[in-house]
Design an enzyme around this catalytic site. Structure first.
Site, short mmCIF file in Angstrom:
data_model
loop_
_atom_site.label_atom_id
_atom_site.label_comp_id
_atom_site.label_asym_id
_atom_site.label_seq_id
_atom_site.Cartn_x
_atom_site.Cartn_y
_atom_site.Cartn_z
CB CYS A 123 -0.91 0.21 1.51
SG CYS A 123 -1.88 -1.44 1.46
CG HIS A 265 -2.57 3.37 2.88
ND1 HIS A 265 -3.66 3.03 1.88
CD2 HIS A 265 -2.50 2.39 3.54
CE1 HIS A 265 -3.83 1.74 1.90
NE2 HIS A 265 -3.24 1.14 2.88
CG ASN A 295 -6.53 -0.83 2.30
OD1 ASN A 295 -5.84 -0.64 1.32
ND2 ASN A 295 -5.78 -1.22 3.48
O1 UT7 Z 1 -3.43 -1.44 3.92
C1 UT7 Z 1 -2.14 -1.78 4.61
C2 UT7 Z 1 -2.27 -3.04 5.31
N1 UT7 Z 1 -3.50 -3.35 6.08
C3 UT7 Z 1 -3.98 -2.47 7.17
O2 UT7 Z 1 -3.16 -1.63 7.51
C4 UT7 Z 1 -4.84 -3.24 7.77
C5 UT7 Z 1 -4.65 -3.00 9.47
N2 UT7 Z 1 -5.76 -3.66 10.25
C6 UT7 Z 1 -7.16 -3.51 10.41
O3 UT7 Z 1 -7.64 -2.81 9.54
C7 UT7 Z 1 -7.84 -4.25 11.38
O4 UT7 Z 1 -7.05 -4.80 12.16
C8 UT7 Z 1 -8.83 -5.25 10.60
C9 UT7 Z 1 -10.09 -4.77 10.13
C10 UT7 Z 1 -8.21 -6.28 9.96
C11 UT7 Z 1 -9.56 -6.01 12.11
O5 UT7 Z 1 -10.05 -5.12 12.99
P1 UT7 Z 1 -9.61 -5.20 14.36
O6 UT7 Z 1 -10.39 -4.13 15.13
O7 UT7 Z 1 -8.21 -5.35 14.62
O8 UT7 Z 1 -10.07 -6.49 14.87
P2 UT7 Z 1 -9.51 -7.66 15.70
O9 UT7 Z 1 -8.58 -8.64 14.76
O10 UT7 Z 1 -8.71 -7.15 16.96
O11 UT7 Z 1 -10.67 -8.81 16.16
C12 UT7 Z 1 -11.40 -8.09 17.24
C13 UT7 Z 1 -12.76 -9.12 17.35
C14 UT7 Z 1 -12.51 -10.29 17.41
O12 UT7 Z 1 -13.41 -11.21 18.28
P3 UT7 Z 1 -13.13 -11.49 19.64
O13 UT7 Z 1 -11.87 -12.32 19.81
O14 UT7 Z 1 -12.88 -10.25 20.45
O15 UT7 Z 1 -14.48 -11.90 19.99
C15 UT7 Z 1 -12.24 -10.99 15.82
O16 UT7 Z 1 -12.72 -12.29 15.97
O17 UT7 Z 1 -13.46 -8.86 16.23
C16 UT7 Z 1 -13.53 -10.16 15.26
N3 UT7 Z 1 -13.61 -9.79 14.21
C17 UT7 Z 1 -14.61 -9.58 13.32
N4 UT7 Z 1 -16.05 -9.65 13.85
C18 UT7 Z 1 -16.94 -9.29 12.77
C19 UT7 Z 1 -12.61 -9.61 13.24
N5 UT7 Z 1 -12.97 -9.48 11.80
C20 UT7 Z 1 -14.31 -9.27 12.02
C21 UT7 Z 1 -15.38 -9.16 11.10
N6 UT7 Z 1 -16.47 -9.01 11.47
N7 UT7 Z 1 -15.05 -8.83 9.71
#
Ligand code: UT7
Length: 346
Positions: A123, A265, A295
């Site tokens: 990215c 970004h 994104n």
């Molecule tokens: O473009 C350059 C590279 N990419 C990025 O910069 C992306 C960076 N990362 C992100 O944008 C975020 O980390 C994500 C959008 C991928 C994930 O969001 P998050 O707030 O970091 O979620 P998390 O991985 O900490 O998960 C929190 C909770 C988990 O549930 P529990 O364990 O708390 O029960 C996940 O299982 O959210 C859950 N979860 C979801 N729930 C519904 C993770 N993804 C989803 C989803 N829908 N799509």
């Protein structure tokens, strides 16, 4: 001989001046509800945690090169040029492993014998490609350069992986950079950029490359899609972009409260907000289009430049700080004063 880059003299020669901006989005919109018909997620979660309402998806017959071509044509029209010396294409989703996608785009643009090559920095690719283009210009190797960021992320995203599927979208953006006098409005730079390969596996497509080619025929199908440790990437994105943006502003001689617009970004709405917050730049100075395009990886920064210019968020004289981050891990930041006379072609 010293090995300290801090002691290198500043680059002389012409500067790279922004003279045109263009973009292209495939027409098909994919809403969160449509995604969630096969994904264990929800519209509310995606809006709240990522800030996306919809993203665009290219039809299967449309490639990164096709999106790049349209954006490049529009950037050339915006700049009022019919020819360039070089085309640098940033992408994570090239049309083929071999050859690079840029020469075919240059050929379709009618650019005879132009230098054309791809840059891969996830990215952060568009800002890397801009730094390379600025180097070509200041070295006297080119006078007009097209810099394109284009992606068909839908080609490498597993539609059943809820940690990546809601995030990414397809699209392309492009700019024309032309040799000009250092210090005038529109000049790009200085650039602050870097990488950390110790985290190469934080965003990776495990199969299909030279590594583990012994498993080419036995790799699970999912290994041909992007795997991402989202939460870890999130933290690095905020830290690296905040630092690079701060250093780029300093290198330009700007105080952070003098920054009129932060072009960050569009990784995730919360990442962009955290970077702006860390820099003390208010939300009103941070244009965003993630809600409607998602994104778009290497296309994200030029798409946002095009959209922000079109909507009047970038005005002549504005001090613009640009920063991006992606797989590699890689990051890059730069500055420019928004020049007069730019009409973005969308
Ligand atoms: O473009 C350059 C590279 N990419 C990025 O910069 C992306 C960076 N990362 C992100 O944008 C975020 O980390 C994500 C959008 C991928 C994930 O969001 P998050 O707030 O970091 O979620 P998390 O991985 O900490 O998960 C929190 C909770 C988990 O549930 P529990 O364990 O708390 O029960 C996940 O299982 O959210 C859950 N979860 C979801 N729930 C519904 C993770 N993804 C989803 C989803 N829908 N799509």
């Amino acid at each position: 001989m010293s090995d300290s880059s801090a002691e290198l003299p500043a680059a002389r020669g012409p500067a790279a001046v922004l003279t045109g901006v263009g973009s292209h989005l495939p027409p098909r919109r994919v809403t969160n509800d449509e995604l969630c018909s096969r994904l264990d997620s929800s519209d509310a979660w995606i809006r709240e945690r990522i800030g996306i309402r919809e993203r665009r998806r290219a039809e299967a017959a449309v490639s990164t090169g096709d999106l790049a071509l349209d954006a490049a044509r529009r950037a050339m029209r915006s700049a009022g040029v019919t020819d360039v010396d070089a085309l640098v294409l940033a992408t994570t989703t090239p049309d083929h492993h071999c050859p690079a996608t840029a020469p075919s785009v240059a050929h379709r643009l009618g650019l005879r014998d132009a230098v054309a090559f791809d840059v891969t920095a996830g990215c952060a690719g568009f800002v890397h490609a801009s730094a390379v283009a600025a180097g070509l210009i200041s070295a006297g190797s080119a006078r007009k350069v097209l810099v394109v960021g284009a992606e068909t992320m839908s080609a490498i995203i597993d539609p059943d992986d809820r940690s990546t599927a809601p995030l990414f979208g397809d699209g392309a953006g492009a700019v024309v950079l032309e040799a000009g006098l250092p210090g005038r409005d529109g000049c790009l730079g200085p650039f602050v950029w870097g990488s950390d390969g110790s985290l190469a596996d934080a965003i990776v497509i495990p199969a299909g490359g030279a590594r583990r080619r012994d498993r080419r025929d036995t790799a699970p199908p999912g290994d041909h899609f992007v795997h991402m440790r989202g939460n870890e990437v999130f933290r690095h994105a905020v830290r690296r972009m905040s630092r690079a943006a701060r250093e780029a502003a300093l290198a330009a001689g700007w105080a952070l409260d003098e920054v009129d617009r932060l072009i960050v970004h569009q990784a995730n709405g919360r990442i962009a907000a955290s970077v702006a917050d860390a820099l003390g730049i208010p939300p009103g100075r941070t244009p965003s289009n993630i809600a409607h395009v998602g994104n778009t990886a290497a296309a994200s920064v030029p798409l946002l430049l095009a959209h922000a210019a079109d909507e009047g968020h970038l005005k002549p004289g504005h001090r613009v700080l640009v920063v991006a981050f992606g797989s590699g891990l890689a990051w890059a930041a730069t500055t420019l004063v928004w020049p007069p006379g730019i009409t973005a072609e969308l």
